[in-house]
Design an enzyme around this catalytic site. Structure first.
Site, PDB file in Angstrom:
ATOM      1  N   PHE A  42     -15.740  -6.641  19.276  1.00 37.87           N
ATOM      2  CA  PHE A  42     -14.370  -6.553  18.774  1.00 37.87           C
ATOM      3  C   PHE A  42     -14.342  -6.845  17.276  1.00 37.87           C
ATOM      4  O   PHE A  42     -14.911  -7.824  16.810  1.00 37.87           O
ATOM      5  CB  PHE A  42     -13.468  -7.556  19.509  1.00 37.87           C
TER       6      PHE A  42
ATOM      7  N   LYS B  22     -19.769 -15.145  12.039  1.00 32.53           N
ATOM      8  CA  LYS B  22     -18.979 -16.325  12.369  1.00 32.53           C
ATOM      9  C   LYS B  22     -19.860 -17.521  12.759  1.00 32.53           C
ATOM     10  O   LYS B  22     -19.541 -18.659  12.430  1.00 32.53           O
ATOM     11  CB  LYS B  22     -18.001 -15.991  13.496  1.00 32.53           C
TER      12      LYS B  22
ATOM     13  N   MET C 273       2.345  13.418 -12.076  1.00 30.19           N
ATOM     14  CA  MET C 273       1.073  13.942 -12.561  1.00 30.19           C
ATOM     15  C   MET C 273       0.615  15.114 -11.693  1.00 30.19           C
ATOM     16  O   MET C 273       0.027  16.076 -12.197  1.00 30.19           O
ATOM     17  CB  MET C 273       0.024  12.827 -12.584  1.00 30.19           C
TER      18      MET C 273
HETATM   19  C1  LIG Z   1      -4.502   6.512  -3.629  1.00 31.00           C
HETATM   20  C2  LIG Z   1      -4.244   7.756  -4.395  1.00 31.00           C
HETATM   21  N1  LIG Z   1      -3.851   8.875  -3.761  1.00 31.00           N
HETATM   22  C3  LIG Z   1      -3.614  10.014  -4.454  1.00 31.00           C
HETATM   23  C4  LIG Z   1      -3.793  10.053  -5.811  1.00 31.00           C
HETATM   24  C5  LIG Z   1      -3.552  11.353  -6.596  1.00 31.00           C
HETATM   25  N2  LIG Z   1      -2.445  11.175  -7.540  1.00 31.00           N
HETATM   26  C6  LIG Z   1      -2.653  10.901  -8.858  1.00 31.00           C
HETATM   27  S1  LIG Z   1      -1.238  10.679  -9.691  1.00 31.00           S
HETATM   28  C7  LIG Z   1      -0.309  10.949  -8.319  1.00 31.00           C
HETATM   29  C8  LIG Z   1       1.185  10.894  -8.389  1.00 31.00           C
HETATM   30  C9  LIG Z   1       1.706   9.571  -8.755  1.00 31.00           C
HETATM   31  O1  LIG Z   1       3.112   9.622  -8.691  1.00 31.00           O
HETATM   32  P1  LIG Z   1       3.982   8.460  -9.312  1.00 31.00           P
HETATM   33  O2  LIG Z   1       3.470   7.161  -8.857  1.00 31.00           O
HETATM   34  O3  LIG Z   1       5.408   8.739  -9.031  1.00 31.00           O
HETATM   35  O4  LIG Z   1       3.664   8.555 -10.849  1.00 31.00           O
HETATM   36  P2  LIG Z   1       4.143   9.655 -11.944  1.00 31.00           P
HETATM   37  O5  LIG Z   1       2.986  10.578 -12.161  1.00 31.00           O
HETATM   38  O6  LIG Z   1       5.335  10.351 -11.414  1.00 31.00           O
HETATM   39  O7  LIG Z   1       4.428   8.840 -13.152  1.00 31.00           O
HETATM   40  C10 LIG Z   1      -1.118  11.230  -7.225  1.00 31.00           C
HETATM   41  C11 LIG Z   1      -0.614  11.553  -5.880  1.00 31.00           C
HETATM   42  C12 LIG Z   1      -4.229   8.867  -6.426  1.00 31.00           C
HETATM   43  N3  LIG Z   1      -4.477   8.793  -7.734  1.00 31.00           N
HETATM   44  N4  LIG Z   1      -4.420   7.729  -5.708  1.00 31.00           N
END
Ligand SMILES: Cc1ncc(C[n+]2csc(CCOP(=O)(O)OP(=O)(O)O)c2C)c(N)n1
Ligand SMILES: [Mg+2]
Lengths: 171, 599
Positions: free
Chosen positions: B123, B173, B495
Site C-alpha cells: 500500500f 518506515k 501565452m
Molecule cells: C503545468 C503546465 N501546464 C501547461 C503549461 C503550458 N502553458 C504555458 S503558459 C499557459 C497559459 C497560462 O495562462 P495564464 O496563467 O492565464 O497566464 P497568461 O499567459 O494569460 O498571462 C499554458 C497553458 C505550463 N506551462 N505548465
C-alpha cells in the site's frame, strides 16, 4: 557548431558500487538520446566498493564531449576516461557462440574456429559452443563465417578496455 | 540530546526519525515544508516533540517543493521538503524537476514502505528512487540504519555543491522506527569520495578571456542564474566587473537581479521576449562573455544564426553546460564569484590595451537600438493594459521602499513581470524558468514569505496558472502569511492564445479560461482579502490597498484580453528576426516548419 563527423569512443567510468548507479548511467544515455553500442560493468576492487563500467558509444565530437561531462557530474562517478582519445588501449570481448550442424559444415566450423583461436567449450554430435575472446571486429567476423554453417545463438559480454603501458585509472 | 563536543560517531542510539531531525538541525535547517502520511508518521511524531524545526503544512506536495524553492532562492539556503510514500512522492515530482531545471538546492525526504515490503506493491508503495532518478541531481534509498546519518549529510552537500539541485532521500518506515547511530557532518573541507566539482577557474583561461574582452570592439556580458546561485558576492562582483570594463550587460530570465535593472549599463533581459537592444547586442557582438547561463533555446533562438560573428567565453560551474548547445572559444569551469574575482584581478593587471574608441562606437549603436523603446505601450481609456499593471506595481512598491520579492506563474504575465518589474538586487525574483511550471508562483511566494516575514511578497499570476495551486491559500491563512496574489486576468491562457494567433491561424483551441471563479469571493472563502480592479482608474488604489492590507490578498486585475507579449523572437528564428509589436505579426508567417515544431 563543430563538424558532423561521427566517431566511436570507448569510455571507462569508475563508479561507487552502489545501488542504482548502473540505472543512472543507462538513464543518462536513454534520457539524452545517446547511443550505447555496448556496456559492461563489474566490481573491480577488493572491498567491492568500486565498479568499472566500459561504454562503447558513438557520436560527433561535441556529443562525445557532452557524454563525458554528463557522466562526470553524476554524484557516484569517480573518473571518466576516453580511452579512444587518450592513446593506445586494449579492447577485449568474450563471446559464446552456438553452432548446430552435421557433416561437412561441422568440420568447416571447427577448422575456422581453430583459425580464429576460438575454444570448444561444449560439444555434442550435432553442436558446438565456441568461446572466443577478441575485439568486436574479430567476433563479428567469426559470427559472419559461422552463419551459413549453422549459427544458432550468440552471447557477447560487450567490450572491456584498458590503456596500454603505465597509464592507469585510480579512484 | 546533549550537544557537548560530540564524538564523530554517536553510538547512543535514537530512532531513525530522531536521527533525521538531528541531522537537519546540524545542517542549519529551521523550517521544512511538508505533508504527513503513514510512511512518515515517525518523523511527524519526532517533530511534535521538539521545537527547533518549524514545519509548514502545505495543501499539496507539489507546493511543498515550490515553497522550498522559494525559500532557497530567496535565502541561498537549502530548502527542505517532507512527504509521505507513494502519492506524496509522486505529487512532489513536478517540483523536483522544476528545481532540477533551475538549479535550486532542495532536499526532499520521502517516506517509503518498510524495507521488507519494498518491491511487493505494498500500500502506497512507489519506486520513488526509480521515478525521481531523472528528476533529481541525486537520490538515495536508505536500507541500513547505519547509513542514515551519513546519507542525510551527504544529501545537503550534494544539493548545494557545484551546480545546485534537488536531492531525494527515500526513507523506509522501519528505518525511521529502528534505533540508528548518529554521526556528525564531515568537516566542510573534507573531500567527498566521488563528487568534487571544480570551483576555482583556470588562470590561463581567465587571462585568455580578459585579453579577448579588452581587444573586443563590440563586447557584451551575458549573465544568468548561476551568478545568483553563487551568492550575493557574485552579484556584487558582477557589478564591479561591468563597471570596471564599461561593457553592456544583459541578464537571462533566471539572472534578473544579478545586475541592477536601473544601472545605465543594463540593456535588459535577452531571449525570446527580451529587449530589442539586448538581442541585437548579442547578435552583433564580437566577443560574448557568458557567466552562469547555459545558452538555453529561449536565449539562442535559431542556433546556426545565434551571434554568428562572435567569439564566446563561457564560465559555468557545470562543465556539461559548456559546449552543449553552442561551441565556445574559451571555456571556463568555475564558480561565478571565483571567476568574476579572477577576471577583475586579471583585468587590472593585464597590460593589453582596451579598444576604448571602438567600444564607444558600440555604445552609440546600442543607444540607437534603445531608442526603439521596444517596451513602450499605450495605456488609454478604461481597459487596463497588463504591462501597465505591472509597471504601476513596480513603481508603487519602489515608492514605498519596502523589501519586495516577486514570484510569478507561467505565461504572458510572467514575461511582462520580467520586462516591467525592475530588480536591483539578487534573490528577489522567483520564477519557473527551465520547466515553466504553471502553479509555481503562489507556493514559491509562500516559501519566500516564511523566510522573510516582514517583506512584501507578491505573486504576479495569470488567472489560469493560479488555479493550479490555489489550495495554498489555505496555507497562507493558517500561518497568516501576507502574500499578495496579483492576477493579470485576461480570461485566456494568454501565452497559448498568443501562439495560436501567431502560428495556428487564430484558432483558439481550448485556450479560453471559461467558468472562472469569482476571485474576490474565492479569497474570502480562504479568509483572505479579495480586491478587483476593472478599470484603469481603479488600478493604483487596488495596488495600494493590496499592499497596505496586513494579511493575504488576491487582487483580480481585469486586463485587456487580447494583448500579446512583445518583442518576440518566434521559435526557430534568429535574434535579428524579432516581432516588435502588434501589426507586425506577419513576420510570424516567416516561421518555418522547423520553427513550428519547437516549443
Ligand atoms: C503545468 C503546465 N501546464 C501547461 C503549461 C503550458 N502553458 C504555458 S503558459 C499557459 C497559459 C497560462 O495562462 P495564464 O496563467 O492565464 O497566464 P497568461 O499567459 O494569460 O498571462 C499554458 C497553458 C505550463 N506551462 N505548465
Ligand atoms: Mg491569463
Amino acid at each position: 557548431m563543430s563538424g558532423t563527423n561521427v566517431r566511436t569512443a570507448t569510455i571507462a567510468v569508475l563508479v561507487e558500487n552502489e545501488a542504482g548507479v548502473l540505472a543512472r548511467v543507462i538513464g543518462l544515455f536513454s534520457g539524452r538520446g545517446y547511443n550505447i553500442d555496448s556496456l559492461t560493468v563489474a566490481p573491480v576492487d577488493e572491498e567491492g566498493r568500486l565498479s568499472r563500467i566500459t561504454i562503447v558509444t558513438s557520436g560527433t565530437e561535441m556529443v562525445i564531449e557532452q557524454i563525458k561531462a554528463q557522466l562526470d557530474r553524476l554524484v557516484p562517478v569517480h573518473r571518466v576516461h576516453d580511452l579512444t582519445m587518450e592513446g593506445p588501449h586494449l579492447t577485449r570481448e568474450l563471446a559464446l557462440i552456438k553452432v548446430v550442424g552435421k557433416g561437412e559444415n561441422r568440420v568447416e566450423a571447427l577448422r575456422l574456429a581453430d583459425a580464429f583461436r576460438a575454444r570448444v567449450v561444449d560439444a555434442t554430435t550435432e553442436s558446438f559452443v565456441f568461446e572466443m575472446t577478441g575485439n568486436a571486429d574479430k567476433i563479428d567476423a567469426f559470427c559472419g563465417l559461422m552463419r551459413p554453417l549453422g549459427l544458432k545463438e550468440v552471447c557477447r559480454t560487450g567490450a572491456v578496455a584498458i590503456a596500454r603501458g603505465t597509464a592507469h585509472m585510480a579512484a | 540530546m546533549s550537544i557537548t563536543a560530540a564524538p564523530a560517531a554517536d553510538t547512543a542510539l535514537q530512532s531513525g526519525a530522531e536521527v533525521v531531525l538531528r541531522a537537519l538541525k546540524d545542517q542549519g535547517v529551521d523550517v521544512i515544508f511538508g505533508y504527513p502520511g503513514g510512511a512518515v508518521l515517525p518523523i511527524y511524531d519526532a517533530l511534535f516533540q521538539q521545537n527547533s524545526i518549524r514545519h509548514i503544512l502545505v495543501r499539496h506536495e507539489q507546493a511543498a517543493v515550490h515553497a522550498a524553492e522559494g525559500y532557497a532562492r530567496s535565502t541561498g539556503k537549502v530548502g527542505v521538503v517532507l512527504v509521505t510514500s507513494g502519492p506524496g512522492a509522486t505529487n512532489a515530482v513536478t517540483g523536483l524537476v522544476d528545481a532540477l531545471m533551475d538549479s535550486i538546492p532542495v532536499v526532499c525526504l520521502t517516506g517509503q514502505v518498510p524495507t521488507h515490503l519494498i518491491g511487493n506493491d505494498a500500500f502506497q508503495e512507489a519506486d520513488t528512487t526509480g521515478i525521481t532518478r531523472p528528476a533529481t541531481k541525486h537520490n538515495y534509498l536508505v536500507k541500513r540504519s547505519e547509513d542514515l546519518a551519513r546519507v542525510m549529510h551527504d544529501a545537503f552537500y550534494v544539493a548545494k555543491s557545484g551546480r545546485p539541485g534537488p536531492v531525494v532521500i527515500d526513507l523506509p518506515k522501519d528505518i525511521l522506527i529502528k534505533p540508528a547511530p548518529y554521526s556528525e557532518a564531515p568537516a566542510p573541507n573534507a573531500p567527498h569520495r566521488s563528487y568534487r566539482p571544480v570551483t576555482q577557474p583556470d588562470a590561463a583561461r581567465i587571462q585568455e578571456a580578459v585579453r579577448l574582452l579588452k581587444q573586443s570592439q563590440r563586447p557584451v556580458i551575458y549573465a544568468g542564474g548561476g551568478v545568483i546561485n553563487s551568492g550575493p558576492e557574485a552579484s556584487r562582483l558582477l557589478r564591479e566587473f561591468v563597471h570596471l570594463t564599461g561593457m553592456p550587460c544583459t541578464n537571462t530570465l533566471m539572472g534578473l537581479g544579478a545586475f541592477p535593472a536601473t544601472d545605465p549599463q543594463f540593456i535588459g533581459m535577452l531571449g525570446m521576449h527580451g529587449t530589442y537592444e539586448a538581442n541585437l547586442t548579442m547578435h552583433g557582438c564580437d566577443v560574448m562573455f557568458n557567466i552562469g547561463a547555459r545558452f538555453d533555446d529561449r536565449i539562442t533562438g535559431r542556433l546556426d544564426a545565434f551571434s554568428p560573428g562572435s567569439k564566446k567565453i563561457h564560465a559555468d560551474i557545470d562543465p556539461s553546460s559548456i559546449n552543449k548547445n553552442v561551441k565556445v572559444e574559451v571555456p571556463i569551469v568555475g564558480d561565478a564569484a571565483a571567476v568574476l574575482a579572477a577576471m577583475i584581478e586579471c583585468w587590472k593587471s593585464d597590460p593589453t590595451p582596451v579598444a576604448k574608441e571602438a567600444q564607444l562606437g558600440w555604445w552609440r549603436q546600442i543607444d540607437e537600438w534603445r531608442k526603439r523603446d521596444c517596451l513602450a505601450y499605450v495605456q488609454q481609456g478604461p481597459i487596463i493594459k497588463p504591462q501597465h499593471a505591472v509597471k504601476r506595481l513596480y513603481e508603487i512598491t519602489k515608492e514605498l521602499g519596502r523589501e519586495t520579492f516577486i514570484s510569478t506563474e507561467v505565461g504572458q504575465h510572467q514575461m511582462w513581470a520580467a520586462q516591467y518589474f525592475g530588480f536591483d538586487k539578487p534573490n528577489r525574483w522567483m520564477t519557473s524558468g527551465g520547466l515553466g511550471t504553471m502553479g509555481y508562483g503562489l507556493p514559491a511566494a509562500m516559501g519566500v514569505q516564511i523566510a522573510h516575514p516582514d517583506a512584501l511578497c507578491i505573486d504576479i499570476a495569470g488567472e489560469a496558472s493560479i488555479l493550479m495551486n490555489i489550495q495554498e491559500m489555505g496555507t497562507l491563512a493558517q500561518y497568516r502569511l501576507p502574500v499578495k496574489v496579483f492576477i493579470l486576468n485576461n480570461e485566456y491562457m494568454g501565452m497559448v492564445r498568443q501562439w495560436q494567433e501567431l502560428l495556428h491561424g487564430g484558432r483558439y483551441s481550448e485556450s479560453y479560461s471559461d467558468a472562472l471563479p469569482d476571485f474576490v469571493k474565492l479569497a474570502e472563502a480562504f479568509h483572505a482579502r479579495g480586491l478587483r480592479a476593472e478599470t484603469s482608474d481603479q488600478l493604483d488604489d487596488v495596488i495600494r490597498e493590496m499592499i497596505a492590507h496586513p494579511g493575504p490578498v488576491i487582487a483580480d486585475i481585469c486586463v485587456a484580453k487580447d494583448e500579446n507579449c512583445f518583442p518576440m523572437i518566434p521559435s526557430g528564428a534568429a535574434h535579428n528576426d524579432m516581432i516588435m509589436g502588434p501589426g507586425q505579426e506577419k513576420n510570424a508567417a516567416a516561421v518555418t516548419d522547423a520553427g513550428k515544431v519547437l516549443v
